[in-house]
Scaffold this motif. Structure first.
Motif, PDB file in Angstrom:
ATOM      1  N   UNK A 250       0.833  -1.212   0.000  1.00  9.55           N
ATOM      2  CA  UNK A 250       0.000   0.000   0.000  1.00  9.55           C
ATOM      3  C   UNK A 250       0.861   1.254   0.000  1.00  9.55           C
ATOM      4  N   UNK A 251       1.955   1.230   0.758  1.00  8.08           N
ATOM      5  CA  UNK A 251       2.841   2.397   0.833  1.00  8.08           C
ATOM      6  C   UNK A 251       3.554   2.632  -0.494  1.00  8.08           C
ATOM      7  N   UNK A 252       4.063   1.559  -1.102  1.00  3.95           N
ATOM      8  CA  UNK A 252       4.806   1.682  -2.358  1.00  3.95           C
ATOM      9  C   UNK A 252       3.909   2.205  -3.478  1.00  3.95           C
ATOM     10  N   UNK A 253       2.645   1.805  -3.460  1.00  2.00           N
ATOM     11  CA  UNK A 253       1.718   2.253  -4.507  1.00  2.00           C
ATOM     12  C   UNK A 253       1.507   3.762  -4.475  1.00  2.00           C
ATOM     13  N   UNK A 254       1.700   4.366  -3.312  1.00  2.00           N
ATOM     14  CA  UNK A 254       1.520   5.820  -3.196  1.00  2.00           C
ATOM     15  C   UNK A 254       2.756   6.586  -3.649  1.00  2.00           C
ATOM     16  N   UNK A 255       3.844   5.860  -3.926  1.00  2.00           N
ATOM     17  CA  UNK A 255       5.102   6.502  -4.312  1.00  2.00           C
ATOM     18  C   UNK A 255       5.321   6.372  -5.815  1.00  2.00           C
ATOM     19  N   UNK A 256       6.099   7.291  -6.373  1.00  2.00           N
ATOM     20  CA  UNK A 256       6.347   7.277  -7.819  1.00  2.00           C
ATOM     21  C   UNK A 256       7.502   6.350  -8.184  1.00  2.00           C
ATOM     22  N   UNK A 257       8.591   6.409  -7.416  1.00  2.00           N
ATOM     23  CA  UNK A 257       9.805   5.688  -7.803  1.00  2.00           C
ATOM     24  C   UNK A 257      10.158   4.532  -6.873  1.00  2.00           C
ATOM     25  N   UNK A 258       9.325   4.264  -5.884  1.00  2.00           N
ATOM     26  CA  UNK A 258       9.659   3.236  -4.912  1.00  2.00           C
ATOM     27  C   UNK A 258       9.526   1.826  -5.462  1.00  2.00           C
ATOM     28  N   UNK A 259      10.238   0.895  -4.821  1.00  2.00           N
ATOM     29  CA  UNK A 259      10.149  -0.520  -5.188  1.00  2.00           C
ATOM     30  C   UNK A 259      10.036  -1.360  -3.926  1.00  2.00           C
ATOM     31  N   UNK A 260       9.570  -2.590  -4.107  1.00  2.00           N
ATOM     32  CA  UNK A 260       9.458  -3.530  -2.996  1.00  2.00           C
ATOM     33  C   UNK A 260       9.999  -4.875  -3.450  1.00  2.00           C
ATOM     34  N   UNK A 261      10.971  -5.383  -2.697  1.00  2.00           N
ATOM     35  CA  UNK A 261      11.585  -6.672  -3.023  1.00  2.00           C
ATOM     36  C   UNK A 261      11.150  -7.710  -1.997  1.00  2.00           C
ATOM     37  N   UNK A 262      10.761  -8.869  -2.502  1.00  2.00           N
ATOM     38  CA  UNK A 262      10.376  -9.985  -1.643  1.00  2.00           C
ATOM     39  C   UNK A 262      11.260 -11.173  -1.993  1.00  2.00           C
ATOM     40  N   UNK A 263      11.694 -11.917  -0.987  1.00  2.00           N
ATOM     41  CA  UNK A 263      12.570 -13.052  -1.261  1.00  2.00           C
ATOM     42  C   UNK A 263      12.284 -14.242  -0.369  1.00  2.00           C
ATOM     43  N   UNK A 264      12.267 -15.443  -0.982  1.00  2.00           N
ATOM     44  CA  UNK A 264      12.170 -16.690  -0.225  1.00  2.00           C
ATOM     45  C   UNK A 264      13.560 -17.288  -0.088  1.00  2.00           C
ATOM     46  N   UNK A 265      13.868 -17.785   1.103  1.00  2.00           N
ATOM     47  CA  UNK A 265      15.170 -18.393   1.385  1.00  2.00           C
ATOM     48  C   UNK A 265      14.914 -19.760   2.007  1.00  2.00           C
ATOM     49  N   UNK A 266      15.389 -20.807   1.335  1.00  2.00           N
ATOM     50  CA  UNK A 266      15.107 -22.171   1.784  1.00  2.00           C
ATOM     51  C   UNK A 266      16.409 -22.894   2.111  1.00  2.00           C
TER      52      UNK A 266
END
Length: 486
Positions: free
Chosen positions: A333-349
């Motif tokens: 929700x926060x990233x959607x309000x920003x113009x240049x922001x990104x969100x990275x998600x990672x799985x570690x097994x």
């Protein structure tokens, strides 16, 4: 001998006062006798706004009531004739028991139509007035306690919002200070790690600046030394002699301490300067406040423990899946309000975790999981999130206000791979640990929680398919392969 029954005297007294009250609401009184009886009458009558004391008369200038009369501004005299001659008031009270004076006063009563109250009736008057005064004080005390309970109840109702301990302490401190009629007071909480006192409130004469107290080593030493004498068995402690805190910031004495406990840890203390000895009402107020505050702190502790259980993984100490899911949706929700922001998600097994458990046992497996969690957290920023997603699988969330480049993600992933591989267990040095990592990044325009999880899972699948210790990054709608560390 006067054989009049006290009840009849009381009736006569009531009739006399009633007859005067019909004419005026204010009574002008002349008291004969400044001994203990006169002193008692003076103490009671001087508190009534409807009574004006013309004079108090005694044959001795050293009579006990004369000193109080001087303090109250009441006229004193040893000349009974002169005072009678000038008196044009309502009531004469005779507490001398002198028969000759009694005859003189009876004659004066008949001539000037004033009311005359005998020593016995005067005692009844004193008892009645004193009883009324005690009743008023009881009502005042009860009202004060109810007022304090209202304040405490308001604090209790605010616990749902989890207010900081220093807010509760400073608020309670102000309420208690006024109810115990303290001259001055100091409210302190102690740092959990350093034990250093932090001032959250100062009231009364010469109230110091809290920041100056905190920076004064001398004050801190005196406070900590005094608090070392506090016990959980005591609701409050009376210091004899008083604690004297003296420096550039403050020069005050405190003789009462109300300790604030969180379980067995002294989390704070309220210091007061109360005029000794403590009254019964003050003691009751301090006990009530102590019980309520310590219950409040205990409740906050329980809330904190429940919150930690709800969002932290008990084994590794990192966040759990519930916290991750909550944070993921908030960050999207926060990233959607920003113009240049990104969100990275990672799985570690963790690679081959079942084999480690089967070969070395679950205790060793637990040590490996803790090592993985510690390694991941050491490679990400303070505001990034690491959580145990389940079993041997971890997940990370990396928000950024700018577009995160693939090379940056690769550096983060490679650091985690290297850190995880650096595992040395004394009892099983042959154990080699590695993880497979899948990362995905989305911008604010395309960010979607379910899509992030799906793509991160696909990236992890690609990493696992490529062998142990591999990193795969999904960006620009394609996978970027990083060589295996094997």
């Amino acid at each position: 001998m006067n054989t009049t029954h006290p009840a009849k005297d009381l009736q006569v007294l009531a009739e006399s006062l009633a007859s005067v009250a019909k004419v005026t609401k204010n009574l002008d009184v002349l008291i004969f006798g400044a001994g203990l009886g006169g002193l008692a009458m003076l103490e009671v009558l001087s508190q009534s706004e409807h009574v004006s004391i013309h004079s108090i008369i005694d044959i001795s200038e050293d009579a006990p009531a004369f000193q109080l009369a001087h303090e109250l501004g009441v006229n004193t005299s040893t000349d009974s004739s002169a005072e009678l001659e000038s008196f044009r008031g309502d009531i004469i009270i005779d507490v001398t028991g002198d028969a000759s004076l009694r005859s003189k006063l009876i004659a004066f009563k008949r001539e000037h139509q004033v009311e005359l109250i005998s020593a016995k009736s005067a005692k009844l008057l004193f008892d009645m007035a004193n009883q009324e005064l005690r009743s008023e004080r009881t009502i005042e005390t009860q009202n004060s306690r109810l007022s304090l309970l209202d304040c405490m109840l308001e604090i209790t109702l605010q616990l749902e919002s989890r207010p900081p301990i220093h807010d509760i302490t400073s608020r309670s401190f102000a309420d208690i200070h006024s109810h115990v009629h303290a001259i001055s007071g100091l409210a302190l909480i102690f740092d959990k790690q350093s034990k250093a006192p932090q001032c959250v409130g100062a009231i009364g004469e010469n109230a110091p600046d809290c920041s100056e107290i905190e920076s004064c080593q001398s004050c801190n030493g005196i406070i900590l030394d005094a608090c070392s004498r506090l016990s959980q068995k005591e609701r409050y402690k009376l210091f004899k002699p008083s604690i004297q805190i003296k420096c550039q910031a403050i020069e005050n004495c405190y003789n009462v301490a109300l300790p604030l406990w969180q379980d067995t840890r002294l989390s704070g203390v309220l210091l007061f300067d109360i005029q000794a000895p403590l009254s019964k009402e003050q003691k009751t107020t301090l006990k009530m406040a102590s019980v309520h505050l310590n219950m409040t702190f205990k409740t906050l502790d329980h809330f904190q423990q429940l919150e930690e259980m709800a969002i932290f993984d008990a084994l590794t100490g990192v966040f759990n899946r519930r916290k991750f899911d909550m944070q993921l949706h908030q960050e999207v929700s926060r990233i959607k309000r920003m113009k240049n922001g990104t969100l990275t998600c990672g799985f570690i097994d963790l690679d081959d975790f079942k084999q480690i458990n089967d070969t070395y046992g679950h205790q060793t497996g637990d040590l490996v999981l803790k090592h993985i969690a510690t390694s991941i957290e050491s490679c990400i920023r303070d505001y990034d999130l690491c959580a145990r997603y389940g079993g041997d699988e971890f997940v990370i969330l990396l928000p950024s206000d700018d577009a995160m480049q693939g090379s940056c993600l690769e550096r983060i992933g490679m650091r985690i791979l290297e850190k995880v591989a650096n595992f040395d267990l004394v009892n099983a040095p042959e154990i080699k640990t590695s993880v497979s990592i899948g990362l995905v990044t989305q911008s604010g325009e395309t960010a979607h929680a379910e899509t992030l999880l799906k793509k991160a899972d696909e990236a992890l699948y690609e990493a696992k398919k490529s062998g142990k210790g591999c990193l795969r990054i999904f960006a620009d709608e394609q996978f970027h392969y990083t060589p295996s560390k094997e």
